[in-house]
Design a protein around this motif. Structure first.
Motif: not given
Length: 179
Positions: A25-28, A32-46, A79-84
Motif C-alpha cells: 500500500t505504501i509503495y504503490e 502507482p505504476l511500478d508493480h515489481r514489489p507486488r510481483s515479488a510478493i505474488n511469486a512468493a505467495r504462489a 517506498a524503498s523499505e516497502a520494496a525491501r
C-alpha cells in the motif's frame, strides 16, 4: 545443518507474505505504476500455496531490488523499505539450512522492513514500527517460531531495521508468560 521440510518453507513464506503485504500500500501510493514489489510478493505467495521454487521467484526478487534502489536513490525512503520487504519475501523460499544468524533475516526481514516502511510513512514514528512488530508477532504460527528457534539469534546491527528485526526475534523466542 538444519532440517527444513518443504512444508515448513512454505509456511514461513506464507508468514513473510502476510507480513510484507501491508508495505505494498505504501509503495504503490508513492509509485502507482511500478508493480515489481507486488510481483515479488505474488511469486512468493504462489510458492507458499504449492508452486515450485523456481528461478522466476529469484527474478522477481531482483526486480523488486531494483525498485528498492530506485526509490532509495530518489529519496523515497518509505517506498524503498516497502520494496525491501518484497525482496526479503521473495527470498524466503530460499532459506538456507545453515545455522547462521544471517538466515534469520530471511524469516523476519519482511516484517522488519514493513515495520520500518510504516514508521517512515508516519513521519518516522517509532511507535508505528513497534506496533507493527507486535502485529507480526501475532501473525507467527507455531511452525514459524519452531523453525526460527533452530537458528541463532538475529544478528546485531546498529540500524533501525536491525533493531526491529531483533525485537521481533526476541518476541517470538521469548513470549511473555501468562499470569
Amino acid at each position: 545443518m538444519i532440517d527444513l521440510s518443504m512444508a515448513e518453507l512454505r509456511e514461513i513464506t506464507a508468514y513473510a507474505v502476510a507480513c510484507a503485504e501491508p508495505a505494498l500500500t505504501i509503495y504503490e501510493r508513492i509509485r502507482p505504476l511500478d508493480h515489481r514489489p507486488r510481483s515479488a510478493i505474488n511469486a512468493a505467495r504462489a510458492f507458499a500455496n504449492g508452486a515450485n521454487r523456481t528461478k522466476a521467484i529469484r527474478d522477481s526478487a531482483w526486480a523488486a531490488h531494483r525498485a528498492y534502489q530506485e526509490t532509495r536513490d530518489a529519496g523515497q525512503t518509505a517506498a524503498s523499505e516497502a520494496a525491501r520487504a518484497a525482496v526479503a519475501t521473495a527470498g524466503t523460499p530460499f532459506l538456507h539450512p545453515i545455522a547462521k544468524a544471517t538466515q534469520v533475516r530471511h524469516i523476519l526481514g519482511p516484517a522488519a522492513h514493513t515495520a520500518r516502511a510504516c514508521e517512515l510513512d508516519a513521519d518516522d514514528n517509532p511507535d508505528v514500527g513497534a506496533n507493527y512488530i507486535r502485529k507480526a508477532t501475532d501473525l507467527a504460527t507455531p511452525t514459524v517460531t519452531n523453525v526460527l528457534t533452530r537458528y541463532p539469534n538475529a544478528p546485531s546491527t546498529r540500524n533501525r531495521v536491525g533493531q526491529l528485526l531483533r525485537d521481533l526475534d526476541t518476541a517470538l523466542r521469548h513470549p511473555p508468560t501468562a499470569r
